[in-house]
Scaffold this motif. Structure first.
Motif, PDB file in Angstrom:
ATOM      1  N   LEU A 265      43.760  47.495  33.471  1.00  0.00           N
ATOM      2  CA  LEU A 265      43.258  48.733  34.079  1.00  0.00           C
ATOM      3  C   LEU A 265      44.234  49.857  33.732  1.00  0.00           C
ATOM      4  O   LEU A 265      45.450  49.736  33.958  1.00  0.00           O
ATOM      5  N   THR A 266      43.701  50.949  33.217  1.00  0.00           N
ATOM      6  CA  THR A 266      44.554  52.093  32.844  1.00  0.00           C
ATOM      7  C   THR A 266      44.328  53.234  33.833  1.00  0.00           C
ATOM      8  O   THR A 266      43.246  53.398  34.398  1.00  0.00           O
ATOM      9  N   ASN A 267      45.410  54.035  33.990  1.00  0.00           N
ATOM     10  CA  ASN A 267      45.363  55.231  34.868  1.00  0.00           C
ATOM     11  C   ASN A 267      44.786  54.865  36.238  1.00  0.00           C
ATOM     12  O   ASN A 267      43.810  55.458  36.697  1.00  0.00           O
ATOM     13  N   VAL A 268      45.442  53.889  36.875  1.00  0.00           N
ATOM     14  CA  VAL A 268      44.909  53.394  38.135  1.00  0.00           C
ATOM     15  C   VAL A 268      44.984  54.474  39.217  1.00  0.00           C
ATOM     16  O   VAL A 268      45.846  55.339  39.198  1.00  0.00           O
ATOM     17  N   THR A 269      44.047  54.383  40.162  1.00  0.00           N
ATOM     18  CA  THR A 269      43.961  55.327  41.290  1.00  0.00           C
ATOM     19  C   THR A 269      43.870  54.536  42.585  1.00  0.00           C
ATOM     20  O   THR A 269      43.841  53.295  42.576  1.00  0.00           O
ATOM     21  N   GLU A 270      43.809  55.265  43.670  1.00  0.00           N
ATOM     22  CA  GLU A 270      43.665  54.633  44.980  1.00  0.00           C
ATOM     23  C   GLU A 270      42.393  53.794  45.039  1.00  0.00           C
ATOM     24  O   GLU A 270      42.347  52.783  45.742  1.00  0.00           O
ATOM     25  N   ALA A 271      41.367  54.203  44.305  1.00  0.00           N
ATOM     26  CA  ALA A 271      40.104  53.446  44.312  1.00  0.00           C
ATOM     27  C   ALA A 271      40.247  52.069  43.668  1.00  0.00           C
ATOM     28  O   ALA A 271      39.425  51.170  43.910  1.00  0.00           O
ATOM     29  N   ASP A 272      41.261  51.877  42.851  1.00  0.00           N
ATOM     30  CA  ASP A 272      41.476  50.584  42.179  1.00  0.00           C
ATOM     31  C   ASP A 272      42.259  49.618  43.051  1.00  0.00           C
ATOM     32  O   ASP A 272      42.541  48.474  42.634  1.00  0.00           O
ATOM     33  N   LYS A 273      42.622  50.050  44.222  1.00  0.00           N
ATOM     34  CA  LYS A 273      43.387  49.209  45.142  1.00  0.00           C
ATOM     35  C   LYS A 273      42.454  48.131  45.681  1.00  0.00           C
ATOM     36  O   LYS A 273      41.511  48.428  46.412  1.00  0.00           O
ATOM     37  N   HIS A 274      42.690  46.840  45.287  1.00  0.00           N
ATOM     38  CA  HIS A 274      41.771  45.765  45.667  1.00  0.00           C
ATOM     39  C   HIS A 274      42.353  44.432  45.259  1.00  0.00           C
ATOM     40  O   HIS A 274      43.414  44.349  44.644  1.00  0.00           O
ATOM     41  N   VAL A 275      41.596  43.348  45.597  1.00  0.00           N
ATOM     42  CA  VAL A 275      41.882  41.988  45.096  1.00  0.00           C
ATOM     43  C   VAL A 275      40.947  41.735  43.913  1.00  0.00           C
ATOM     44  O   VAL A 275      39.725  41.963  44.009  1.00  0.00           O
ATOM     45  N   TYR A 276      41.531  41.316  42.821  1.00  0.00           N
ATOM     46  CA  TYR A 276      40.752  41.057  41.611  1.00  0.00           C
ATOM     47  C   TYR A 276      40.638  39.535  41.417  1.00  0.00           C
ATOM     48  O   TYR A 276      41.648  38.808  41.493  1.00  0.00           O
ATOM     49  N   TYR A 277      39.370  39.133  41.181  1.00  0.00           N
ATOM     50  CA  TYR A 277      39.080  37.689  41.042  1.00  0.00           C
ATOM     51  C   TYR A 277      38.585  37.390  39.630  1.00  0.00           C
ATOM     52  O   TYR A 277      37.831  38.176  39.037  1.00  0.00           O
TER      53      TYR A 277
ATOM     54  N   LYS B  73      50.270  55.253  40.996  1.00  0.00           N
ATOM     55  CA  LYS B  73      49.051  55.944  40.601  1.00  0.00           C
ATOM     56  C   LYS B  73      49.252  56.545  39.208  1.00  0.00           C
ATOM     57  O   LYS B  73      50.252  57.192  38.934  1.00  0.00           O
ATOM     58  N   GLY B  74      48.243  56.275  38.338  1.00  0.00           N
ATOM     59  CA  GLY B  74      48.310  56.779  36.970  1.00  0.00           C
ATOM     60  C   GLY B  74      48.903  55.802  35.983  1.00  0.00           C
ATOM     61  O   GLY B  74      48.892  56.065  34.776  1.00  0.00           O
ATOM     62  N   SER B  75      49.420  54.681  36.463  1.00  0.00           N
ATOM     63  CA  SER B  75      50.025  53.701  35.552  1.00  0.00           C
ATOM     64  C   SER B  75      48.957  52.729  35.017  1.00  0.00           C
ATOM     65  O   SER B  75      47.783  52.814  35.365  1.00  0.00           O
ATOM     66  N   THR B  76      49.373  51.785  34.140  1.00  0.00           N
ATOM     67  CA  THR B  76      48.478  50.781  33.550  1.00  0.00           C
ATOM     68  C   THR B  76      48.888  49.398  34.062  1.00  0.00           C
ATOM     69  O   THR B  76      50.084  49.075  34.107  1.00  0.00           O
ATOM     70  N   VAL B  77      47.889  48.609  34.457  1.00  0.00           N
ATOM     71  CA  VAL B  77      48.137  47.294  35.070  1.00  0.00           C
ATOM     72  C   VAL B  77      47.344  46.220  34.299  1.00  0.00           C
ATOM     73  O   VAL B  77      46.163  46.423  33.974  1.00  0.00           O
ATOM     74  N   THR B  78      48.003  45.082  34.049  1.00  0.00           N
ATOM     75  CA  THR B  78      47.344  43.927  33.410  1.00  0.00           C
ATOM     76  C   THR B  78      47.495  42.712  34.315  1.00  0.00           C
ATOM     77  O   THR B  78      48.609  42.384  34.753  1.00  0.00           O
ATOM     78  N   ILE B  79      46.373  42.063  34.593  1.00  0.00           N
ATOM     79  CA  ILE B  79      46.356  40.848  35.427  1.00  0.00           C
ATOM     80  C   ILE B  79      45.674  39.733  34.602  1.00  0.00           C
ATOM     81  O   ILE B  79      44.659  39.982  33.945  1.00  0.00           O
ATOM     82  N   SER B  80      46.249  38.533  34.680  1.00  0.00           N
ATOM     83  CA  SER B  80      45.642  37.405  33.930  1.00  0.00           C
ATOM     84  C   SER B  80      45.483  36.193  34.846  1.00  0.00           C
ATOM     85  O   SER B  80      46.196  36.071  35.858  1.00  0.00           O
ATOM     86  N   CYS B  81      44.511  35.364  34.505  1.00  0.00           N
ATOM     87  CA  CYS B  81      44.322  34.116  35.258  1.00  0.00           C
ATOM     88  C   CYS B  81      44.201  32.952  34.272  1.00  0.00           C
ATOM     89  O   CYS B  81      43.588  33.081  33.203  1.00  0.00           O
ATOM     90  N   THR B  82      44.807  31.855  34.643  1.00  0.00           N
ATOM     91  CA  THR B  82      44.741  30.628  33.814  1.00  0.00           C
ATOM     92  C   THR B  82      44.013  29.567  34.622  1.00  0.00           C
ATOM     93  O   THR B  82      44.411  29.249  35.755  1.00  0.00           O
ATOM     94  N   LEU B  83      42.920  29.023  34.029  1.00  0.00           N
ATOM     95  CA  LEU B  83      42.061  28.073  34.741  1.00  0.00           C
ATOM     96  C   LEU B  83      42.431  26.650  34.366  1.00  0.00           C
ATOM     97  O   LEU B  83      42.744  26.340  33.208  1.00  0.00           O
ATOM     98  N   LYS B  84      42.378  25.819  35.361  1.00  0.00           N
ATOM     99  CA  LYS B  84      42.553  24.373  35.138  1.00  0.00           C
ATOM    100  C   LYS B  84      41.371  23.664  35.787  1.00  0.00           C
ATOM    101  O   LYS B  84      41.116  23.881  36.968  1.00  0.00           O
ATOM    102  N   TYR B  85      40.683  22.830  34.974  1.00  0.00           N
ATOM    103  CA  TYR B  85      39.496  22.167  35.503  1.00  0.00           C
ATOM    104  C   TYR B  85      39.324  20.836  34.735  1.00  0.00           C
ATOM    105  O   TYR B  85      39.877  20.645  33.646  1.00  0.00           O
ATOM    106  N   PRO B  86      38.508  19.959  35.246  1.00  0.00           N
ATOM    107  CA  PRO B  86      38.304  18.655  34.559  1.00  0.00           C
ATOM    108  C   PRO B  86      37.683  18.865  33.167  1.00  0.00           C
ATOM    109  O   PRO B  86      36.956  19.841  32.937  1.00  0.00           O
ATOM    110  N   GLN B  87      37.976  17.946  32.317  1.00  0.00           N
ATOM    111  CA  GLN B  87      37.478  18.076  30.956  1.00  0.00           C
ATOM    112  C   GLN B  87      35.956  17.996  30.890  1.00  0.00           C
ATOM    113  O   GLN B  87      35.336  18.457  29.933  1.00  0.00           O
ATOM    114  N   SER B  88      35.380  17.365  31.911  1.00  0.00           N
ATOM    115  CA  SER B  88      33.916  17.254  31.915  1.00  0.00           C
ATOM    116  C   SER B  88      33.231  18.597  32.148  1.00  0.00           C
ATOM    117  O   SER B  88      32.033  18.754  31.883  1.00  0.00           O
ATOM    118  N   TYR B  89      34.025  19.581  32.629  1.00  0.00           N
ATOM    119  CA  TYR B  89      33.444  20.894  32.880  1.00  0.00           C
ATOM    120  C   TYR B  89      33.517  21.725  31.602  1.00  0.00           C
ATOM    121  O   TYR B  89      34.518  21.693  30.872  1.00  0.00           O
TER     122      TYR B  89
END
Length: 824
Positions: free
Chosen positions: A297-309, A238-254
């Motif tokens: 996300l900076t200064n995370v709290t209990e409310a930030d506890k979740h799955v991020y999409y 609690k109170g720390s900073t968190v960074t999450i990243s996603c890398t997408l792979k999809y057909p070139q036609s998209y």
């Protein structure tokens, strides 16, 4: 193991409650463990070790749920078949409860009796047994693609050695040894739907929780091809900073039109975290390259506890896709773990923990009561305290260094228990002097943990229990030394005694006399006044009857005399009041004094009188011995308080005195003179009789004259007739020597005179008859007056009147006391 479910606490020496009394240091009970938190259905074992004085022999040992006379648990209908007693050693005894339930939640006491009369003892505070279930906690709603955490929990603290087993729809879901009480399910699908249970290993079976149903909802529009989240799971403090990243792979036609971040999986619109105004400044969304996107996300709290999409929108038909399984962000606090209660002198270890894995580079800081407790860089997550004391008690927190500040844990209180110290008694009310009738409150204070039980004593006498001791309407008898004795499971201590000094007015006032025996005139006598009062009475007053006679505790009389005899009392006084003693009689013994003689009769003494001398005196005790003396005579002439002389004559004349005597001495009276004076008292009485007789005759004559006059007025005939009758009577009288009338008047010392006249036939003589016949003498009446002495008067006083009789005149010469008078 059941032992893994028992909270670890040190062994505790407990105080005893008893029906008898011996030295408390000779008695004791050790309970092991002192607290048990058991899962429902488990088996619990508790033991006690006894200590007792020499000479005692243990007769019975049993377990009970109440203090005092109480039933044996083996006879409890609800525990039949589930209770077993064991004697492990000579003085160590245990109880085993199997298949415990909520009904077994209680405090259990070890009770024993000895061969000594009254030796019945119960160890307190006993052992607290708590019984709890395992419970599975889950999210309320789960959708396909969510990450789910199931937690196996209990109100009992489960030790680090506890191992868990998970079940789904009665089938075992996990294999091997699982030491974490959480089951992580990432990106769940509909196949994960079912009933989940957790269990811990017991002695013979698994202690298992009730089932919890997990329902996974299906969602349209999910994308799960060629996606990479980094990291896929984040555990942040609690109170720390968190960074999450996603890398997408999809057909070139998209073709990707937009990329956003969201916390929900839906086939429709979902909130964009990057544009959420509430998160502005707390969330940053970046596109690192064409296919890599991040959220910070900076200064995370209990409310930030979740799955991020990561969610993107394509140009083709403007389709929106949510990339699963997402990245799970877990936010947790730092936690300080330690024994909640420790005993003074124990060594304690505090551990800074988190459900997140902390890196080896993490550095720790420890705080106690907001003040930094450690200095420098601490890389170890444990704080060691050796031989703790009361000063080590307080709220402890741990922290790790973050980006800009310290990430700090919630406080955990370290409770250091110790035996009573600094025990003292104070008088709360009244604040000043205590006077009889006041209400007094004593307060006992002590420094102890846990709080001590308090007992009050006056001297060696037990009074009551409690923090305060009250005395209403206090009496002098309540004065004394009071102290309190404090006791908890770690020891005992007594206060110094406090003196309750009750002030009161004098009471029990009394007088003592010295010397204690008989008091004789001339002695020195001391009266001492004693009283019970506080402060001691300094003012004493002495009274004889109602008269003030002196002051001071001691009243002395030197050379005491009879005048000092009487009732004495003292009055004792202090500033709170006064009281009088009962009266005491001062009875002074003394020899006769004021001896005097009185003469009866008091007038002149005539020869032949009876004379009585009386002797009177003042003495204590009264004189009983009297002697009579006549001057010029060597020996006593009589004895007794009275000395009588009948028929006094001149031979008795002289000076007489008496001597009165008691056991303390004697004294003689002054002399009195007895002499014969005047003529005989009989002659005096005769004269007095004549005077009285003459008076009586005159009164009779007046009556006769009055009667004659009446008759004369009545008529000549009557007079003439009367004259004829009188002539006849005169002639007859002449023939019969005439009839003489005599009057006898008796005189006495009273003034009352009574007359009784009656006729008496006269005696005739020759000489008188001749004189009568010759006519030389007319009708003559004689009166005689007789004087009687006192001794004769006693006889005449028996009659109510004196007698006047008529006698023949010639018989008058028989007495020389007769005086004749002629009445014509």
């Amino acid at each position: 193991m059941v032992s893994s479910l028992i909270k670890s606490l040190p062994l505790i020496v407990v105080i005893m409650t008893a029906e008898g009394f011996w030295g408390q240091q000779d008695w004791g009970v050790n309970y092991s463990p002192s607290y048990v938190c058991a899962l429902k259905g488990s088996t619990v074992k508790i033991s006690c070790t006894l200590t007792y004085p020499r000479g005692h022999v243990i007769r019975t040992v049993f377990w009970t749920k109440t203090v005092g006379e109480s039933p044996d648990l083996r006879n409890d209908p609800g525990k039949v078949g589930r209770v077993q007693y064991h004697s492990e050693y000579k003085d160590t005894h245990s109880i085993t409860l199997t298949d415990v339930t909520e009904a077994d939640k209680h405090v259990y006491y070890c009770r024993f009796t000895t061969n000594i009369d009254g030796g019945k003892w119960t160890g307190i505070p006993g052992v607290q047994l708590d019984v709890a279930d395992l419970q599975v906690e889950k999210p309320q709603r789960v959708k396909e693609g969510d990450s789910v955490t199931l937690t196996c929990k209990s109100s009992c603290s489960l030790t680090e050695q506890t191992t868990f087993i998970w079940y789904i729809s009665t089938y075992r879901f996990t294999e091997g040894t699982v030491k974490v009480n959480q089951l992580q399910l990432k990106s769940v699908s509909r196949s994960d739907t079912g009933n989940y249970q957790c269990a811990v290993r017991g002695h013979n079976n698994h202690l298992i929780s009730p089932a919890v149903y997990l329902n996974v909802e299906w969602v349209y529009g999910l994308w799960d091809q060629g996606v990479n989240y980094s990291p896929s799971y984040v555990c942040a403090l609690k109170g720390s900073t968190v960074t999450i990243s996603c890398t997408l792979k999809y057909p070139q036609s998209y073709k990707i039109k937009t990329v956003t971040w969201t916390k929900t999986v839906t086939d429709g619109e979902s909130p964009d975290l990057c544009s959420d105004p509430e998160k502005r400044g707390g969330i940053q969304c970046l596109s690192e390259d064409k296919n890599t996107h991040s959220i910070t996300l900076t200064n995370v709290t209990e409310a930030d506890k979740h799955v991020y999409y990561c969610r993107f929108t394509g140009y083709y038909q403007n389709k929106r896709w949510t990339v699963i399984p997402g990245s799970w962000l877990d936010v947790t606090d730092l936690q300080v773990e330690t024994q909640q209660r420790v005993k003074e002198g124990d060594s304690v270890t505090l551990t800074c923990k988190s459900s997140c894995s902390l890196t080896e580079q993490t550095t720790f800081i420890w705080f106690r009561n907001t003040q930094r407790f450690t200095e420098g860089i601490e890389k170890e997550n444990q704080l060691h305290l050796k031989s703790v004391s009361r000063s080590n008690a307080g709220n402890y927190r741990c922290a790790v260094r973050g980006h800009n500040n310290h990430l700090i844990s919630p406080p955990v209180h370290l409770d250091v228990e110790y035996s009573p110290k600094s025990v003292s008694v104070s008088i709360i009310s009244p604040s000043g002097e205590i006077v009889s009738g006041d209400s007094v409150i004593l307060n006992c204070s002590s420094d102890s943990n846990p709080p001590a039980e308090i007992s009050w004593y006056k001297g060696k006498t037990f009074l009551q229990s409690g923090d305060t001791y009250s005395i209403s309407n206090i009496k002098s008898e309540a004065s004394g030394n009071y102290y309190c004795s404090t006791r908890n499971k770690h020891g005992s201590q007594s206060s110094a005694a406090v003196t309750v000094n009750v002030m009161y007015p004098p009471k029990s006032v009394s007088v003592s006399i010295s010397p204690s025996g008989e008091i004789v005139s001339g002695d020195s006598v001391t009266l001492n006044c004693s009283s019970d009062s506080n402060p001691p009475a300094l003012n004493f007053s002495w009274f004889k009857g109602g008269t003030f006679v002196g002051s001071g505790r001691i009243f002395s009389i030197s050379n005491i005399s009879s005048d000092h005899s009487g009732e004495y009392k003292c009055r004792s006084r202090n500033k709170h009041g006064e009281k009088d003693s009962d009266t005491v009689m001062l009875n002074v013994m003394y020899p006769p004094k004021s001896v005097s003689v009185s003469i009866s009769p008091s007038g002149e003494i005539v020869s032949g009188d009876s004379v009585t001398l009386n002797c009177s005196s003042d003495s204590n005790p009264p004189a009983l011995n009297f002697s009579w003396f006549k001057e010029d005579e060597t020996s006593a002439v009589g004895s007794g308080q009275s000395f009588s002389i009948s028929s006094f004559s001149s031979s008795f004349s002289g000076r007489f005195y008496c001597e009165a005597q008691n056991k303390y001495g004697s004294q003689r009276s002054a002399s009195v003179s007895l002499t014969v004076k005047g003529v005989q008292r009989a002659a005096l009485h005769t004269v007095s009789g004549i005077v009285a007789g003459c008076g009586g005759l005159i009164f009779i004559i007046i009556i006769i004259v009055f009667i004659k006059k009446k008759r004369r007025d009545g008529g000549a005939e009557v007079i003439r007739q009367n004259q004829e009758d009188r002539s006849d009577r005169s002639a007859e009288t002449a023939l019969t020597n005439d009839t003489a009338l005599y009057s006898l008047v008796s005189a006495n010392q009273r003034d009352d005179l009574y007359a009784n006249i009656k006729a008496k036939k006269p005696e005739r003589s020759g000489r008188k008859q001749a004189e009568t016949d010759s006519g030389d003498v007319g009708e003559v009446q004689y009166a005689s007056v007789h004087h009687f002495k006192n001794k004769d008067m006693k006889k005449t006083e028996e009659n109510d009147c004196q007698t006047i009789e008529t006698h023949h005149p010639f018989e008058a010469n028989r007495s020389e006391d007769i005086i004749y008078s002629s009445v014509k």
